[in-house]
Design an enzyme around this catalytic site. Structure first.
Site, PDB file in Angstrom:
ATOM      1  N   ASP A  45       0.817  -1.226   0.000  1.00 55.30           N
ATOM      2  CA  ASP A  45       0.000   0.000   0.000  1.00 55.30           C
ATOM      3  C   ASP A  45       0.845   1.269   0.000  1.00 55.30           C
ATOM      4  O   ASP A  45       0.443   2.291   0.551  1.00 55.30           O
ATOM      5  CB  ASP A  45      -0.963   0.035   1.204  1.00 55.30           C
ATOM      6  CG  ASP A  45      -1.819  -1.204   1.282  1.00 55.30           C
ATOM      7  OD1 ASP A  45      -2.244  -1.676   0.218  1.00 55.30           O
ATOM      8  OD2 ASP A  45      -2.053  -1.689   2.401  1.00 55.30           O
ATOM      9  N   GLU A  46       2.009   1.221  -0.609  1.00 53.82           N
ATOM     10  CA  GLU A  46       2.891   2.401  -0.637  1.00 53.82           C
ATOM     11  C   GLU A  46       2.469   3.392  -1.717  1.00 53.82           C
ATOM     12  O   GLU A  46       3.021   4.490  -1.786  1.00 53.82           O
ATOM     13  CB  GLU A  46       4.351   1.989  -0.909  1.00 53.82           C
ATOM     14  CG  GLU A  46       4.966   1.070   0.135  1.00 53.82           C
ATOM     15  CD  GLU A  46       4.765  -0.394  -0.219  1.00 53.82           C
ATOM     16  OE1 GLU A  46       4.008  -0.681  -1.166  1.00 53.82           O
ATOM     17  OE2 GLU A  46       5.355  -1.252   0.462  1.00 53.82           O
ATOM     18  N   LYS A  60       2.019   2.111  -5.065  1.00 49.13           N
ATOM     19  CA  LYS A  60       2.712   1.583  -6.255  1.00 49.13           C
ATOM     20  C   LYS A  60       1.907   1.818  -7.518  1.00 49.13           C
ATOM     21  O   LYS A  60       2.470   2.047  -8.578  1.00 49.13           O
ATOM     22  CB  LYS A  60       2.964   0.072  -6.107  1.00 49.13           C
ATOM     23  CG  LYS A  60       3.997  -0.259  -5.065  1.00 49.13           C
ATOM     24  CD  LYS A  60       4.245  -1.746  -4.999  1.00 49.13           C
ATOM     25  CE  LYS A  60       3.085  -2.532  -4.441  1.00 49.13           C
ATOM     26  NZ  LYS A  60       2.718  -2.227  -3.059  1.00 49.13           N
ATOM     27  N   GLY A  61       0.566   1.774  -7.386  1.00 49.45           N
ATOM     28  CA  GLY A  61      -0.294   1.949  -8.562  1.00 49.45           C
ATOM     29  C   GLY A  61       0.040   3.224  -9.297  1.00 49.45           C
ATOM     30  O   GLY A  61       0.257   3.229 -10.509  1.00 49.45           O
ATOM     31  N   LYS A  62       0.151   4.308  -8.551  1.00 49.38           N
ATOM     32  CA  LYS A  62       0.433   5.597  -9.186  1.00 49.38           C
ATOM     33  C   LYS A  62       1.842   5.627  -9.794  1.00 49.38           C
ATOM     34  O   LYS A  62       2.041   6.147 -10.887  1.00 49.38           O
ATOM     35  CB  LYS A  62       0.274   6.719  -8.146  1.00 49.38           C
ATOM     36  CG  LYS A  62       0.538   8.061  -8.767  1.00 49.38           C
ATOM     37  CD  LYS A  62       0.339   9.217  -7.826  1.00 49.38           C
ATOM     38  CE  LYS A  62       1.061  10.403  -8.441  1.00 49.38           C
ATOM     39  NZ  LYS A  62       0.903  11.611  -7.676  1.00 49.38           N
ATOM     40  N   ALA A  87      -3.784  -7.925  -3.925  1.00 45.44           N
ATOM     41  CA  ALA A  87      -3.296  -6.575  -4.215  1.00 45.44           C
ATOM     42  C   ALA A  87      -4.453  -5.693  -4.669  1.00 45.44           C
ATOM     43  O   ALA A  87      -5.462  -6.182  -5.167  1.00 45.44           O
ATOM     44  CB  ALA A  87      -2.259  -6.637  -5.324  1.00 45.44           C
ATOM     45  N   GLY A  88      -4.279  -4.410  -4.497  1.00 44.05           N
ATOM     46  CA  GLY A  88      -5.275  -3.460  -4.990  1.00 44.05           C
ATOM     47  C   GLY A  88      -4.549  -2.198  -5.369  1.00 44.05           C
ATOM     48  O   GLY A  88      -4.062  -1.483  -4.516  1.00 44.05           O
ATOM     49  N   HIS A  89      -4.395  -1.971  -6.654  1.00 47.31           N
ATOM     50  CA  HIS A  89      -3.650  -0.799  -7.103  1.00 47.31           C
ATOM     51  C   HIS A  89      -4.615   0.281  -7.581  1.00 47.31           C
ATOM     52  O   HIS A  89      -5.397   0.073  -8.494  1.00 47.31           O
ATOM     53  CB  HIS A  89      -2.662  -1.196  -8.205  1.00 47.31           C
ATOM     54  CG  HIS A  89      -1.550  -2.064  -7.683  1.00 47.31           C
ATOM     55  ND1 HIS A  89      -0.653  -2.717  -8.477  1.00 47.31           N
ATOM     56  CD2 HIS A  89      -1.190  -2.356  -6.401  1.00 47.31           C
ATOM     57  CE1 HIS A  89       0.206  -3.384  -7.710  1.00 47.31           C
ATOM     58  NE2 HIS A  89      -0.114  -3.186  -6.454  1.00 47.31           N
ATOM     59  N   GLN A 108       2.068  -6.027  -3.069  1.00 46.64           N
ATOM     60  CA  GLN A 108       2.416  -6.110  -1.631  1.00 46.64           C
ATOM     61  C   GLN A 108       3.728  -5.340  -1.383  1.00 46.64           C
ATOM     62  O   GLN A 108       3.962  -4.355  -2.057  1.00 46.64           O
ATOM     63  CB  GLN A 108       2.520  -7.570  -1.157  1.00 46.64           C
ATOM     64  CG  GLN A 108       1.180  -8.301  -1.094  1.00 46.64           C
ATOM     65  CD  GLN A 108       0.707  -8.840  -2.420  1.00 46.64           C
ATOM     66  OE1 GLN A 108       1.454  -9.449  -3.154  1.00 46.64           O
ATOM     67  NE2 GLN A 108      -0.546  -8.626  -2.750  1.00 46.64           N
ATOM     68  N   ALA A 123      -7.504  -0.942  -0.457  1.00 50.29           N
ATOM     69  CA  ALA A 123      -8.152  -0.920  -1.777  1.00 50.29           C
ATOM     70  C   ALA A 123      -8.834  -2.256  -2.064  1.00 50.29           C
ATOM     71  O   ALA A 123      -9.757  -2.336  -2.860  1.00 50.29           O
ATOM     72  CB  ALA A 123      -7.117  -0.624  -2.855  1.00 50.29           C
ATOM     73  N   GLY A 137     -11.100  -2.754   2.043  1.00 52.76           N
ATOM     74  CA  GLY A 137     -11.729  -1.582   2.658  1.00 52.76           C
ATOM     75  C   GLY A 137     -11.355  -1.415   4.127  1.00 52.76           C
ATOM     76  O   GLY A 137     -11.842  -0.517   4.812  1.00 52.76           O
ATOM     77  N   SER A 196       5.621  11.911  -4.784  1.00 52.86           N
ATOM     78  CA  SER A 196       4.210  12.103  -5.081  1.00 52.86           C
ATOM     79  C   SER A 196       3.631  13.040  -4.022  1.00 52.86           C
ATOM     80  O   SER A 196       3.826  12.842  -2.825  1.00 52.86           O
ATOM     81  CB  SER A 196       3.529  10.739  -5.063  1.00 52.86           C
ATOM     82  OG  SER A 196       2.148  10.912  -5.098  1.00 52.86           O
TER      83      SER A 196
HETATM   84  P1  IMP Z   1      -2.809 -12.653   2.038  1.00 50.07           P
HETATM   85  O1  IMP Z   1      -1.845 -12.161   1.027  1.00 50.07           O
HETATM   86  O2  IMP Z   1      -4.256 -12.413   1.655  1.00 50.07           O
HETATM   87  O3  IMP Z   1      -2.562 -14.077   2.445  1.00 50.07           O
HETATM   88  O4  IMP Z   1      -2.589 -11.794   3.372  1.00 50.07           O
HETATM   89  C1  IMP Z   1      -1.416 -11.897   4.167  1.00 50.07           C
HETATM   90  C2  IMP Z   1      -1.044 -10.557   4.764  1.00 50.07           C
HETATM   91  O5  IMP Z   1      -0.608  -9.690   3.721  1.00 50.07           O
HETATM   92  C3  IMP Z   1      -2.191  -9.814   5.459  1.00 50.07           C
HETATM   93  O6  IMP Z   1      -1.658  -9.052   6.533  1.00 50.07           O
HETATM   94  C4  IMP Z   1      -2.712  -8.878   4.391  1.00 50.07           C
HETATM   95  O7  IMP Z   1      -3.384  -7.762   4.937  1.00 50.07           O
HETATM   96  C5  IMP Z   1      -1.398  -8.492   3.719  1.00 50.07           C
HETATM   97  N1  IMP Z   1      -1.563  -8.094   2.323  1.00 50.07           N
HETATM   98  C6  IMP Z   1      -1.769  -8.883   1.256  1.00 50.07           C
HETATM   99  N2  IMP Z   1      -1.822  -8.161   0.126  1.00 50.07           N
HETATM  100  C7  IMP Z   1      -1.635  -6.880   0.479  1.00 50.07           C
HETATM  101  C8  IMP Z   1      -1.534  -5.653  -0.266  1.00 50.07           C
HETATM  102  O8  IMP Z   1      -1.631  -5.614  -1.490  1.00 50.07           O
HETATM  103  N3  IMP Z   1      -1.304  -4.538   0.475  1.00 50.07           N
HETATM  104  C9  IMP Z   1      -1.141  -4.576   1.820  1.00 50.07           C
HETATM  105  N4  IMP Z   1      -1.221  -5.677   2.549  1.00 50.07           N
HETATM  106  C10 IMP Z   1      -1.459  -6.828   1.890  1.00 50.07           C
END
Ligand code: IMP
Length: 432
Positions: free
Chosen positions: A13-14, A16-18, A39-41, A226, A301, A304, A415
């Site tokens: 969540d740094e 990266k998408g942008k 992931a959610g970008h 991640q 993202a 929520g 940014s």
């Molecule tokens: P999983 O990847 O769903 O197995 O989650 C493992 C850990 O990684 C949890 O603490 C999630 O909240 C975290 N996590 C997984 N994907 C992301 C991401 O894209 N951003 C931030 N945290 C993530």
């Protein structure tokens, strides 16, 4: 430079998408190498927000090629839904501009149910706080050789054989360990063969595809998901995701030669956030933490969930530089700090009587770590209009310089707001 890798330097969540969206302008192809729809970008273009979970966010630029590497675990239903969403926005993915690795593993319905059931069964302290998307169980099957890959899905007979063998075990596990319902073979078979028919045209040998592109001098952007501290090897194990989110994931997750990896850009937020469980030494649960969450819109993202927020941690930053070999950094969300005075930076930890400045492998040390802070004066001016470093107020410039010297790597980009244009570009790695 023909290839640039973008990797999260903290707990994901740094922003990266942008950053990917920015560098993607100059790339021909954008590749995801690890993770899945955990992931959610988020990318904001002309005020319109798009969140992508699987498809590389760089494809929002016209004429780009998007690739899903073999290191990913892919939920085909989510992928098709995402493709449909993009098509509604006028971005059409075809067999000429979108590719999925034959070797990428499928997320199956039982992976999601096992993921959720396991989290439910864990004590409050032990909860990883996974995204519940089946990521861990899918990688686990990959490691135990029970996974099903795209190449298997495309051969009906092979798919059925593998599914039949695996499902028997999964249903027994769900029933006896978690008292959960299992899945009908016929229903899963029908659902997935349907996905196979829809996705077949995109499935290819990605290693060969990328090698061909790189040999022809095409520019490739590897898009990390991640972050370093969620990396299964280098992160805060066991509070991590199940793949190599760091730069190591690129080689394993795409089948490209290390020879091609030239610039490695770490994306680092001007403070720290984390979702899910696990240690976080600079976490703030006070009004400053609330300021960061509110001003930085720190809500996941994908799920929520409210993100945990805290001060910048230079121990984490330096560690990211070491394990990824960052050649430069993109500093994000500097504008979120506006109005905070003083601003603190963690330069080391105190663990019992010991002062440590290197990131520990032992999670228990991390849980006990008390941050050692340096204080810097803050600024009140709105910085979202800054386009050059000189446009920043003096204290913001001093803060940025301090971070740079603590982490030991220059900033390529800063940014100062969510919009594409709200950026200060110092150096573009594709142009060096
Ligand atoms: P999983 O990847 O769903 O197995 O989650 C493992 C850990 O990684 C949890 O603490 C999630 O909240 C975290 N996590 C997984 N994907 C992301 C991401 O894209 N951003 C931030 N945290 C993530």
């Amino acid at each position: 430079m023909n290839s640039v890798v973008v990797v999260g330097a903290q707990w994901g969540d740094e922003g990266k998408g942008k950053v990917v969206d920015y560098f993607a302008k100059q790339a021909n192809t954008i590749v995801r190498y690890a993770g899945g729809n955990n992931a959610g970008h988020t990318i904001v273009v002309k005020g319109e927000k798009t969140i992508l979970h699987l498809i590389p966010s760089g494809v929002l630029h016209k004429g780009k090629v998007g690739v899903l590497g073999n290191g990913m675990v892919v939920d085909p239903a989510v992928l098709l839904h995402e493709m449909e969403g993009l098509s509604k926005k006028g971005i059409k993915l075809t067999s000429k501009n979108f590719f999925i690795s034959e070797r990428a593993h499928l997320i199956m319905p039982y992976h999601k149910r096992i993921d959720l059931a396991r989290e439910k069964a864990k004590s409050k302290k032990g909860k990883i706080g996974t995204t519940g998307r089946g990521i861990g169980p899918a990688y686990e099957d990959k490691a135990t050789r029970a996974g099903i890959r795209f190449v298997d899905l495309l051969n009906e007979k092979v798919f059925e054989e593998r599914l039949r063998a695996v499902l028997k075990e999964k249903n027994a596990y769900l029933k006896h360990v978690f008292k959960e319902r299992g899945f009908s073979f016929a229903a899963v078979q029908k659902e997935y063969l349907g996905y196979g028919r829809l996705l077949k045209r995109y499935v290819t040998d990605v290693s060969q595809l990328l090698d061909g592109m790189l040999m022809k001098g095409k520019r490739i952007l590897f898009e990390g998901a991640q972050g370093t501290l969620l990396d299964i090897d280098h992160g805060t194990y066991p509070f991590v995701t199940s793949s190599n989110a760091g730069v190591g994931g690129v080689l394993a997750g795409c089948g490209v030669s290390p020879y091609f990896l030239q610039e490695i850009v770490g994306v680092i937020k001007a403070y720290t956030t984390r979702v899910g469980g696990g240690p976080f030494p600079t976490e703030l649960t006070d009004a400053v933490g609330q300021h960061l969450r509110r001003e930085g819109a720190e809500y996941g993202a994908t799920t929520g969930r409210a993100r945990r927020c805290g001060w910048f941690d230079a121990v984490v930053g330096r560690y990211g530089v070491r394990v990824n070999g960052f050649t430069g950094l993109a500093l994000t969300k500097l504008d979120t700090l506006t109005g905070l005075d003083p601003i603190r930076i963690c330069t080391g930890y105190r663990v019992g009587r010991k002062r440590i400045t290197e990131f520990p492998s032992d999670i228990r040390q991390m849980e006990q770590a008390k941050p050692i802070y340096e204080e810097m004066p803050g600024w009140k001016e709105d910085i979202r209009g800054a386009r050059k470093v000189e446009d920043l107020p003096r204290n913001a410039r001093r803060y940025v310089k301090k971070l740079e010297s603590l982490v030991g790597v220059p900033f390529f980009l800063m940014s100062v707001g969510p919009q594409r244009a709200q950026s200060i570009v110092i150096e573009n790695p594709f142009e060096t």
